[in-house]
Design a protein around this motif. Structure first.
Motif, short mmCIF file in Angstrom:
data_model
loop_
_atom_site.label_atom_id
_atom_site.label_comp_id
_atom_site.label_asym_id
_atom_site.label_seq_id
_atom_site.Cartn_x
_atom_site.Cartn_y
_atom_site.Cartn_z
N TYR A 1 -0.43 -1.11 -4.72
CA TYR A 1 -1.48 -0.10 -4.84
C TYR A 1 -0.86 1.30 -4.70
O TYR A 1 -0.12 1.57 -3.74
N GLU B 1 0.56 5.03 -0.57
CA GLU B 1 -0.44 6.09 -0.72
C GLU B 1 0.19 7.38 -1.22
O GLU B 1 0.08 8.45 -0.62
N LEU C 1 0.84 -1.20 0.00
CA LEU C 1 0.00 0.00 0.00
C LEU C 1 0.87 1.25 0.00
O LEU C 1 1.47 1.61 1.02
N LEU D 1 -10.43 0.65 -1.47
CA LEU D 1 -9.33 -0.20 -1.02
C LEU D 1 -9.84 -1.23 -0.02
O LEU D 1 -9.45 -2.41 -0.07
N LEU E 1 -8.99 -5.30 -0.26
CA LEU E 1 -7.99 -5.89 0.63
C LEU E 1 -8.25 -7.35 1.00
O LEU E 1 -7.30 -8.13 1.10
N PHE F 1 -4.47 4.75 3.09
CA PHE F 1 -4.34 3.32 2.83
C PHE F 1 -3.99 2.57 4.12
O PHE F 1 -4.55 1.51 4.41
N TRP G 1 -0.83 -7.67 4.11
CA TRP G 1 -1.07 -6.26 3.84
C TRP G 1 0.17 -5.49 4.32
O TRP G 1 0.43 -5.42 5.52
#
Length: 422
Positions: A50, A9, A7, A98, A102, A116, A108
């Motif tokens: 992402y 962001e 993630l 998101l 997920l 995020f 993650w």
């Protein structure tokens, strides 16, 4: 197969900074992974990185690797300065799109502390089975937020109003630092770029929860190129008849730009015909132009391929920043055959194996001392050539590729059964 979501962001673009570029390189490396690595692992990774983007989009790099961009819920575009040098992120407390994506992933991996990350932590609390939460530290976000807070107050309150700026800067830094620490505390493992940071975080989180995540270098893209100097003149009008000192990054105070500007001004005042080349944008662009006039070329933000040609066309890379956690630009400069000049004690000096031979360190953040260090190199061509040669050798022999960092640092954190490097 283990599905990993990273993630990031930050807004993805061709001129994004090192954080975005690092994860693009890791995704490309993952797409090159063979079905099985020499130790019998490798086939078990499915990776999605992402980013933020102007629209939702999926770029497929391989059947098991993709890059996804999602629109921000509460983007910071309106808060950036006129030159737009700051990274755009998402300040929303929750990102619904998101959150919906997920659950398809097992791991993650947080890399920031905004929308995020907060979404992942909130979503993880009510997910069954619970995902594995990991994090990596890439930059000192709270410190950068304090700098940008001062810039914003300067925009809103023109003139001499230091008190509101200092108050807002302190508030932003303290709140973001507390938020970051809470997010890291909820992760089973935190990856950091330097041994010093690993030791520091291990005291708070425990040594078993902290590991190294180095940065790689693309030796095919960043390398010496004898023809680059002439192209630099043709494409950007940079003079070819004098030594060229390069800076790459945001043009703001956190990177030491005022210090470098004054040191080059002093050099020119002494009669040294030196030209400063700056790749990037930021609040200091105007002051640099006013201080150096025709003695500086401001190229603006550049994509990686064009930046590589700029590196190879210069002589010295001067980077006074003390806020970097790693400083990939230093590795890129060394791989391109430049002599690097760095602050003593900065984390960027980790790229050197023999300070004084493959790079120069300056003890104090003093313009006169920096001018002396640059003058020593530029005034002694044989010394400059030797340092440049040693820098390229160090880069070639000791700086890892992105493929190597992926297999040795990231896969052991992501995949069960993959042994970490010794």
């Amino acid at each position: 197969m283990t599905s990993v979501a990273v993630l990031v962001e930050l807004l993805r673009s061709s001129t994004s900074g090192g954080h975005v570029k690092s994860w693009e390189r890791f995704a490309e490396s993952a797409a090159r992974l063979p079905e099985r690595l020499p130790d019998g692992t490798g086939a078990g990774l499915d990776l999605t990185v992402y980013f933020l983007g102007k629209r939702e989009r999926v770029d497929v790099l391989s059947p098991r690797v993709r890059i996804v961009t999602l629109r921000p819920v509460l983007g910071t575009t309106a808060l950036t300065s006129a030159d737009g040098a700051e990274d755009v992120t998402d300040l929303a407390p929750y990102h619904p799109r998101l959150a919906a994506l997920l659950p398809r992933h097992d791991v993650w991996h947080l890399t920031h502390c905004f929308a995020f990350a907060t979404t992942a932590v909130r979503r993880a609390r009510r997910s069954v089975p619970a995902p594995r939460l990991l994090a990596s530290v890439h930059t000192d976000v709270p410190l950068l937020a304090s700098v940008y807070a001062r810039y914003l107050v300067g925009r809103w309150l023109p003139g001499d109003h230091p008190a509101p700026g200092e108050f807002l800067a302190d508030l932003a830094e303290s709140r973001l630092r507390r938020r970051r620490d809470r997010l890291l505390d909820g992760c089973e493992r935190v990856l950091v770029p330097t041994p010093a940071e690993r030791a520091e975080l291990a005291r708070a989180l425990g040594p078993h929860r902290v590991a190294l995540l180095r940065r790689g270098i693309d030796h095919q893209r960043f390398r010496p190129d004898p023809g680059a100097r002439a192209r630099l003149g043709r494409e950007y009008g940079v003079p070819a008849d004098r030594p060229l000192v390069l800076f790459a990054g945001r043009l703001d105070a956190t990177k030491g730009v005022p210090l470098l500007t004054e040191s080059v001004r002093l050099l020119r005042e002494r009669g040294r015909a030196v030209h400063l080349v700056m790749a990037g944008s930021g609040a200091e662009a105007g002051p640099v132009r006013r201080a150096l006039g025709a003695g500086v070329s401001l190229l603006g933000p550049l994509p990686q391929d064009r930046l590589a040609r700029v590196y190879a066309g210069c002589d010295v890379f001067a980077f006074p920043s003390r806020t970097e956690t790693c400083g990939n630009v230093v590795a890129e400069a060394m791989a391109s055959g430049l002599a690097v000049v760095l602050p003593e004690g900065a984390r960027t000096t980790q790229w050197l194996t023999a300070p004084g031979r493959d790079g120069i360190v300056v003890r104090h953040d003093d313009p006169g001392e920096w001018a002396d260090a640059l003058d020593t190199l530029l005034g002694h061509p044989r010394l400059l050539s030797a340092v440049r040669r040693h820098a390229a050798t160090t880069a070639r022999d000791t700086h890892p590729t992105w493929d190597r960092v992926l297999t040795e640092d990231l896969l052991p954190a992501w995949l069960p059964g993959v042994r970490p490097r010794p």
